[in-house]
Enzyme design. Sequence first.
Site, PDB file in Angstrom:
ATOM      1  NE  ARG A   1       0.081 -32.913  -6.420  1.00 32.34           N
ATOM      2  CZ  ARG A   1       1.067 -34.341  -6.148  1.00 32.34           C
ATOM      3  NH1 ARG A   1       2.394 -33.583  -6.267  1.00 32.34           N
ATOM      4  NH2 ARG A   1       0.594 -35.214  -6.855  1.00 32.34           N
TER       5      ARG A   1
ATOM      6  CB  SER B   1      -7.595 -33.088  -9.138  1.00 30.04           C
ATOM      7  OG  SER B   1      -6.814 -34.317 -10.102  1.00 30.04           O
TER       8      SER B   1
ATOM      9  CD  GLU C   1      -3.986 -29.977  -7.961  1.00 29.37           C
ATOM     10  OE1 GLU C   1      -4.337 -31.104  -7.571  1.00 29.37           O
ATOM     11  OE2 GLU C   1      -3.981 -29.685  -9.139  1.00 29.37           O
TER      12      GLU C   1
HETATM   13  C1  LIG Z   1      -5.817 -32.484 -17.515  1.00 37.70           C
HETATM   14  C2  LIG Z   1      -5.397 -32.561 -15.667  1.00 37.70           C
HETATM   15  C3  LIG Z   1      -4.009 -33.593 -15.468  1.00 37.70           C
HETATM   16  C4  LIG Z   1      -3.591 -32.557 -14.740  1.00 37.70           C
HETATM   17  N1  LIG Z   1      -2.512 -33.540 -14.153  1.00 37.70           N
HETATM   18  C5  LIG Z   1      -1.520 -32.873 -12.786  1.00 37.70           C
HETATM   19  C6  LIG Z   1      -1.271 -33.971 -12.056  1.00 37.70           C
HETATM   20  O1  LIG Z   1      -1.177 -35.572 -12.484  1.00 37.70           O
HETATM   21  N2  LIG Z   1      -0.254 -33.325 -11.009  1.00 37.70           N
HETATM   22  C7  LIG Z   1      -0.606 -32.439 -10.583  1.00 37.70           C
HETATM   23  O2  LIG Z   1       0.537 -31.638  -9.643  1.00 37.70           O
HETATM   24  N3  LIG Z   1      -1.277 -30.983 -11.753  1.00 37.70           N
HETATM   25  C8  LIG Z   1      -2.154 -31.866 -12.544  1.00 37.70           C
HETATM   26  N4  LIG Z   1      -2.691 -30.500 -12.991  1.00 37.70           N
HETATM   27  C9  LIG Z   1      -2.517 -28.961 -12.564  1.00 37.70           C
HETATM   28  C10 LIG Z   1      -1.637 -28.515 -13.268  1.00 37.70           C
HETATM   29  O3  LIG Z   1      -1.607 -29.006 -14.966  1.00 37.70           O
HETATM   30  C11 LIG Z   1       0.273 -28.165 -12.798  1.00 37.70           C
HETATM   31  O4  LIG Z   1      -0.105 -27.474 -11.428  1.00 37.70           O
HETATM   32  C12 LIG Z   1       0.696 -27.425 -13.590  1.00 37.70           C
HETATM   33  O5  LIG Z   1       1.681 -27.266 -13.044  1.00 37.70           O
HETATM   34  C13 LIG Z   1       0.029 -25.885 -13.652  1.00 37.70           C
HETATM   35  O6  LIG Z   1       0.723 -25.289 -15.061  1.00 37.70           O
HETATM   36  P1  LIG Z   1      -0.021 -24.127 -15.460  1.00 37.70           P
HETATM   37  O7  LIG Z   1       1.614 -23.839 -16.278  1.00 37.70           O
HETATM   38  O8  LIG Z   1      -1.238 -24.894 -15.987  1.00 37.70           O
HETATM   39  O9  LIG Z   1      -0.260 -23.521 -14.662  1.00 37.70           O
HETATM   40  P2  LIG Z   1      -1.067 -21.877 -14.237  1.00 37.70           P
HETATM   41  O10 LIG Z   1      -2.897 -22.617 -14.376  1.00 37.70           O
HETATM   42  O11 LIG Z   1      -1.004 -21.257 -15.490  1.00 37.70           O
HETATM   43  O12 LIG Z   1      -1.151 -20.712 -13.073  1.00 37.70           O
HETATM   44  C14 LIG Z   1      -0.657 -21.749 -12.201  1.00 37.70           C
HETATM   45  C15 LIG Z   1       0.044 -21.138 -10.613  1.00 37.70           C
HETATM   46  O13 LIG Z   1       1.061 -20.766 -10.978  1.00 37.70           O
HETATM   47  C16 LIG Z   1       1.941 -19.777 -11.075  1.00 37.70           C
HETATM   48  N5  LIG Z   1       3.158 -19.906 -11.885  1.00 37.70           N
HETATM   49  C17 LIG Z   1       2.407 -20.267 -13.445  1.00 37.70           C
HETATM   50  N6  LIG Z   1       3.606 -19.819 -14.381  1.00 37.70           N
HETATM   51  C18 LIG Z   1       4.035 -18.766 -13.149  1.00 37.70           C
HETATM   52  C19 LIG Z   1       5.647 -18.604 -13.210  1.00 37.70           C
HETATM   53  N7  LIG Z   1       6.393 -18.971 -13.967  1.00 37.70           N
HETATM   54  N8  LIG Z   1       6.045 -18.324 -12.397  1.00 37.70           N
HETATM   55  C20 LIG Z   1       5.274 -18.048 -11.045  1.00 37.70           C
HETATM   56  N9  LIG Z   1       4.452 -18.307 -10.487  1.00 37.70           N
HETATM   57  C21 LIG Z   1       3.492 -19.084 -11.571  1.00 37.70           C
HETATM   58  C22 LIG Z   1       0.021 -19.165 -11.354  1.00 37.70           C
HETATM   59  O14 LIG Z   1       0.060 -17.572 -11.373  1.00 37.70           O
HETATM   60  C23 LIG Z   1      -0.459 -20.107 -10.675  1.00 37.70           C
HETATM   61  O15 LIG Z   1      -1.158 -19.931  -9.428  1.00 37.70           O
HETATM   62  C24 LIG Z   1      -3.622 -31.002 -13.981  1.00 37.70           C
HETATM   63  C25 LIG Z   1      -4.273 -30.603 -14.475  1.00 37.70           C
HETATM   64  C26 LIG Z   1      -4.704 -31.040 -16.312  1.00 37.70           C
HETATM   65  C27 LIG Z   1      -5.818 -29.579 -16.589  1.00 37.70           C
END
Ligand SMILES: Cc1cc2nc3c(=O)[nH]c(=O)nc-3n(C[C@H](O)[C@H](O)[C@H](O)COP(=O)(O)OP(=O)(O)OC[C@H]3O[C@@H](n4cnc5c(N)ncnc54)[C@H](O)[C@@H]3O)c2cc1C
Length: 356
Positions: free
Chosen positions: A161, A239, A335
């Site tokens: 992670r 989480s 996280e």
């Molecule tokens: C119900 C639920 C279940 C989840 N289950 C999991 C799981 O099983 N495993 C897991 O690992 N995570 C899980 N997550 C966490 C999350 O969904 C993941 O980490 C996901 O990859 C985040 O994507 P996002 O586009 O929403 O990121 P964001 O929240 O928009 O961004 C997260 C971080 O990434 C950076 N970022 C985003 N896009 C870019 C880009 N293109 N370039 C550079 N930096 C960028 C942002 O600046 C920030 O620091 C879960 C979340 C929820 C709500």
Amino acid sequence: MGELLADHTTLRLGGLADRFLTHADPAAWSDLVHAASSSDTPPFVLGGGSNTLADDTGYPGTVIRMATRGIAVRPLGGDLVEVTAQAGEPLDALVAFTVDEGLSGIEYLGGIPGTTGAAPVQNTGAYGQQISDTLTRLTVYDWALARTRVLRPGECGFGYRTSTFKTGPGRFTILGVSLRLERQARAAPIRYQQLADALAIRLGARPPLAEAAQAVLIDRRNRGLTLPADGPDARQAGSVFLNPLVPRAQAKAIRAAGGPVYNSPDGTLRASAGWLLEQTGFLPGTRVDRGVYCSQNRALTLTARDDATAASFTTAVEVLAHAVLTTHRIRLQREPVQPHRRSLSRRRTPLDQTCR
Ligand SMILES: Cc1cc2nc3c(=O)[nH]c(=O)nc-3n(C[C@H](O)[C@H](O)[C@H](O)COP(=O)(O)OP(=O)(O)OC[C@H]3O[C@@H](n4cnc5c(N)ncnc54)[C@H](O)[C@@H]3O)c2cc1C
């Protein structure tokens, strides 16, 4: 124009960003860079906002939301193909596409909210599979060198992670993600007992690809690992803590007390953060701070309700971490990411030597 970050995060928390730009057209990236470069700090990049805890005071700078879509497939010879997705492509849509195409490699990552471009940031993973397992290259914009580059997995500092993008945020914006997948009727070997039980197969067996992907979606729904459209758990970021590393002796004690401990591929042991929390008395549904509750299914997910603020959410996270520290002597690591304005280091790093 400014926009409320609460409208762009799954927690629906966060104040006004000074300037909010949406990147939807890959061909227009240089125009967007031009628009965003008027400030001396790099912009904060947002995907689906599902791992972001934005401050009540908002963000004093530019936020770029990645909304580019598109998936391309390139044969690599034999059964191998390279699949390249635009950063704004939802990860779940990419997984569904690959499973429909009969491509194995990310079938256990279905049902995770957020974008493909954010997946390498925390090396998003589930059921023993993580995005770095199949990653071949990332197309990124390097704000320090002011140009587009290609990064190989070895340059990204991937771990459990985590990645260079998470530990040193701000420098790179991920524009495209390329994965090496295999045309294969069977999924990767099952590493999680619950999933094996659901499919009535043994650990290590390879179920049919579509069945494995379907079982993941069902298991996630049953365990409250999906994002509901409404209801008490609709506002969350998944989480709130990573599973902590534990030394062998402590792992043994946790296992003896009935707690899960997971073996990481690098030989380290990680205790279940959710189990540790429940042992401290924080059960699903518990109120932790103003408007912030443990979700109905799991203590490890905090949900925001009507009068929650980013400040009360942060306090709730601290309350949980403190409880685990005092009860188990284990320090939990948060996280979700909090956007902070950072200046870019212009110092050269090992990554600068490998520019392409
Ligand atoms: C119900 C639920 C279940 C989840 N289950 C999991 C799981 O099983 N495993 C897991 O690992 N995570 C899980 N997550 C966490 C999350 O969904 C993941 O980490 C996901 O990859 C985040 O994507 P996002 O586009 O929403 O990121 P964001 O929240 O928009 O961004 C997260 C971080 O990434 C950076 N970022 C985003 N896009 C870019 C880009 N293109 N370039 C550079 N930096 C960028 C942002 O600046 C920030 O620091 C879960 C979340 C929820 C709500």
